[in-house]
Design a protein around this motif. Sequence first.
Motif, PDB file in Angstrom:
ATOM      1  N   LEU A  86       8.459  -8.293  -4.080  1.00  0.00           N
ATOM      2  CA  LEU A  86       8.864  -9.182  -2.990  1.00  0.00           C
ATOM      3  C   LEU A  86       7.772  -9.263  -1.917  1.00  0.00           C
ATOM      4  N   SER A  87       7.157  -8.144  -1.590  1.00  0.00           N
ATOM      5  CA  SER A  87       6.092  -8.133  -0.582  1.00  0.00           C
ATOM      6  C   SER A  87       4.882  -8.938  -1.049  1.00  0.00           C
ATOM      7  N   PHE A  88       4.523  -8.774  -2.314  1.00  0.00           N
ATOM      8  CA  PHE A  88       3.419  -9.574  -2.865  1.00  0.00           C
ATOM      9  C   PHE A  88       3.759 -11.058  -2.805  1.00  0.00           C
ATOM     10  N   LEU A  89       4.976 -11.401  -3.198  1.00  0.00           N
ATOM     11  CA  LEU A  89       5.388 -12.801  -3.222  1.00  0.00           C
ATOM     12  C   LEU A  89       5.412 -13.400  -1.817  1.00  0.00           C
ATOM     13  N   ASP A  90       5.879 -12.634  -0.831  1.00  0.00           N
ATOM     14  CA  ASP A  90       5.936 -13.144   0.538  1.00  0.00           C
ATOM     15  C   ASP A  90       4.544 -13.422   1.093  1.00  0.00           C
ATOM     16  N   ALA A  99      -0.853   9.747   8.019  1.00  0.00           N
ATOM     17  CA  ALA A  99      -1.328  11.123   8.209  1.00  0.00           C
ATOM     18  C   ALA A  99      -2.461  11.444   7.242  1.00  0.00           C
ATOM     19  N   ARG A 100      -2.331  10.989   5.981  1.00  0.00           N
ATOM     20  CA  ARG A 100      -3.390  11.209   4.993  1.00  0.00           C
ATOM     21  C   ARG A 100      -4.668  10.478   5.395  1.00  0.00           C
ATOM     22  N   LYS A 101      -4.510   9.243   5.890  1.00  0.00           N
ATOM     23  CA  LYS A 101      -5.681   8.463   6.302  1.00  0.00           C
ATOM     24  C   LYS A 101      -6.401   9.135   7.469  1.00  0.00           C
ATOM     25  N   SER A 102      -5.606   9.675   8.427  1.00  0.00           N
ATOM     26  CA  SER A 102      -6.220  10.321   9.584  1.00  0.00           C
ATOM     27  C   SER A 102      -6.952  11.590   9.187  1.00  0.00           C
ATOM     28  N   ARG A 103      -6.395  12.344   8.217  1.00  0.00           N
ATOM     29  CA  ARG A 103      -7.061  13.574   7.755  1.00  0.00           C
ATOM     30  C   ARG A 103      -8.370  13.240   7.046  1.00  0.00           C
ATOM     31  N   LEU A 104      -8.353  12.134   6.262  1.00  0.00           N
ATOM     32  CA  LEU A 104      -9.574  11.741   5.567  1.00  0.00           C
ATOM     33  C   LEU A 104     -10.650  11.259   6.542  1.00  0.00           C
ATOM     34  N   THR A 105     -10.179  10.635   7.638  1.00  0.00           N
ATOM     35  CA  THR A 105     -11.116  10.123   8.644  1.00  0.00           C
ATOM     36  C   THR A 105     -11.847  11.257   9.347  1.00  0.00           C
ATOM     37  N   LEU A 148       0.819  -1.207   0.000  1.00  0.00           N
ATOM     38  CA  LEU A 148       0.000   0.000   0.000  1.00  0.00           C
ATOM     39  C   LEU A 148       0.854   1.259   0.000  1.00  0.00           C
ATOM     40  N   VAL A 149       1.867   1.284   0.858  1.00  0.00           N
ATOM     41  CA  VAL A 149       2.727   2.465   0.985  1.00  0.00           C
ATOM     42  C   VAL A 149       3.492   2.724  -0.309  1.00  0.00           C
ATOM     43  N   ILE A 150       4.080   1.675  -0.891  1.00  0.00           N
ATOM     44  CA  ILE A 150       4.877   1.842  -2.112  1.00  0.00           C
ATOM     45  C   ILE A 150       3.996   2.269  -3.285  1.00  0.00           C
ATOM     46  N   ASN A 151       2.789   1.697  -3.367  1.00  0.00           N
ATOM     47  CA  ASN A 151       1.902   2.020  -4.482  1.00  0.00           C
ATOM     48  C   ASN A 151       1.336   3.431  -4.408  1.00  0.00           C
ATOM     49  N   THR A 152       1.174   3.970  -3.202  1.00  0.00           N
ATOM     50  CA  THR A 152       0.502   5.260  -3.045  1.00  0.00           C
ATOM     51  C   THR A 152       1.454   6.429  -2.826  1.00  0.00           C
ATOM     52  N   ASP A 153       2.717   6.170  -2.484  1.00  0.00           N
ATOM     53  CA  ASP A 153       3.647   7.265  -2.196  1.00  0.00           C
ATOM     54  C   ASP A 153       4.524   7.564  -3.415  1.00  0.00           C
ATOM     55  N   SER A 154       4.467   8.779  -3.872  1.00  0.00           N
ATOM     56  CA  SER A 154       5.209   9.171  -5.080  1.00  0.00           C
ATOM     57  C   SER A 154       6.717   9.186  -4.860  1.00  0.00           C
ATOM     58  N   HIS A 155       7.167   9.270  -3.612  1.00  0.00           N
ATOM     59  CA  HIS A 155       8.595   9.302  -3.318  1.00  0.00           C
ATOM     60  C   HIS A 155       9.256   7.922  -3.449  1.00  0.00           C
ATOM     61  N   LEU A 156       8.449   6.887  -3.547  1.00  0.00           N
ATOM     62  CA  LEU A 156       8.987   5.519  -3.572  1.00  0.00           C
ATOM     63  C   LEU A 156       8.884   4.873  -4.949  1.00  0.00           C
ATOM     64  N   GLN A 157       8.803   5.678  -5.982  1.00  0.00           N
ATOM     65  CA  GLN A 157       8.699   5.143  -7.345  1.00  0.00           C
ATOM     66  C   GLN A 157      10.088   5.005  -7.968  1.00  0.00           C
ATOM     67  N   THR A 158      10.925   4.203  -7.330  1.00  0.00           N
ATOM     68  CA  THR A 158      12.294   3.954  -7.794  1.00  0.00           C
ATOM     69  C   THR A 158      12.484   2.456  -8.003  1.00  0.00           C
ATOM     70  N   PRO A 159      13.562   2.051  -8.705  1.00  0.00           N
ATOM     71  CA  PRO A 159      13.773   0.616  -8.952  1.00  0.00           C
ATOM     72  C   PRO A 159      13.781  -0.237  -7.680  1.00  0.00           C
ATOM     73  N   ALA A 170       9.253   7.111   6.564  1.00  0.00           N
ATOM     74  CA  ALA A 170       8.696   8.441   6.287  1.00  0.00           C
ATOM     75  C   ALA A 170       7.437   8.326   5.432  1.00  0.00           C
ATOM     76  N   ALA A 171       7.461   7.445   4.437  1.00  0.00           N
ATOM     77  CA  ALA A 171       6.294   7.251   3.569  1.00  0.00           C
ATOM     78  C   ALA A 171       5.123   6.681   4.361  1.00  0.00           C
ATOM     79  N   LEU A 172       5.425   5.785   5.294  1.00  0.00           N
ATOM     80  CA  LEU A 172       4.380   5.200   6.135  1.00  0.00           C
ATOM     81  C   LEU A 172       3.713   6.275   6.998  1.00  0.00           C
ATOM     82  N   LYS A 173       4.526   7.173   7.549  1.00  0.00           N
ATOM     83  CA  LYS A 173       3.976   8.277   8.348  1.00  0.00           C
ATOM     84  C   LYS A 173       3.091   9.183   7.492  1.00  0.00           C
ATOM     85  N   ARG A 174       3.535   9.460   6.246  1.00  0.00           N
ATOM     86  CA  ARG A 174       2.723  10.300   5.353  1.00  0.00           C
ATOM     87  C   ARG A 174       1.402   9.616   5.013  1.00  0.00           C
TER      88      ARG A 174
END
Length: 311
Positions: free
Chosen positions: A66-70, A304-310, A47-58, A297-301
């Motif tokens: 790997l997370s899906f496979l695990d 934070a977004r989820k809490s604001r939406l709530t 969820l974090v990797i798919n939704t955070d724009s800062h983590l769109q790296t190789p 850091a991405a997890l915290k962001r």
Amino acid sequence: MEVNNATIVTAFVLLGLSNNPQIQVPLFVLFLVIYLLTLMVNLLILLVINTDSHLQTPMYFFLRHLSFLDAFYSSIIVPKLLENLLSKWKTVSFLECFTQISLVIFSGATEACLLSIMAYDRFQAVCHPLLYAVAMNSRVCTGLVGASWVIVISTSLINTLLLAQQHFCGPNLIHSFACELPPLLLLACSDPYSSIASILTTMVVLGFGTLVLLLGSYSRIIMTALEINSAMGRSKIFSTCSSHFLVVTIFYGSGIFRYMTPASGSTLEQVLSLQYSVVTPLLNPLIYSLKNKEVKAALKRTLARKSRLTF
């Protein structure tokens, strides 16, 4: 079933970890907690990797796979393990058993490929930082993962089809908590040479081949780290490599020993199977992702977004 005075096995019995009810209940609770944690942590990383724009790296592209496979790997093994711990009837059909074997080979081999690709990715990032964006562009990353999936699917099907051609005439007791190739070969009444040759070839090509690539990548990373003047830089690289090496040692050590030595149904073999099929899927996200400052850091962001939406 008997055909022409010859017995044909149509189902197997998984003897599991223990027949003692006093031990089975604590084991059920333990593996249920491990399974839920594995699913929760790996799906959270996805969820974090798919939704955070800062983590769109190789690196995070590979971590996502790997997370899906695990999560998938754990789901192949643990639900059946939990069922058998509380069930009096521990039978598994012929088709179900061979399907599980196919998926176990697929998941284990794919994990080996992904771990070596991730090591190669870190090698390019540390040893050739100026060329990293070119060497690990999106086409290369997709090609590496795609090639891994194709090779592993073919390998899994070949090993499973060769095993399915064996004749099983009894006994049908599998000294394990899951259907795996080594203990099932002990039950074959026909000559298992083709299956043994196939699995040994798989272990040499995919097992040792990916291990050589992985160790070679980390060796170059360590050599580069020793040339860095900054003590903080060296410490960061060594810390990362040591944690990764721990996961790799557990996964490869237990897997290679399990599939390269004759099966005997010993307790040690079951412990090794638990290490690479139950423990490793939980360790991987903890070591590769949650220790990473960018992921934290991405997890915290995200939270934070989820809490604001709530509110």
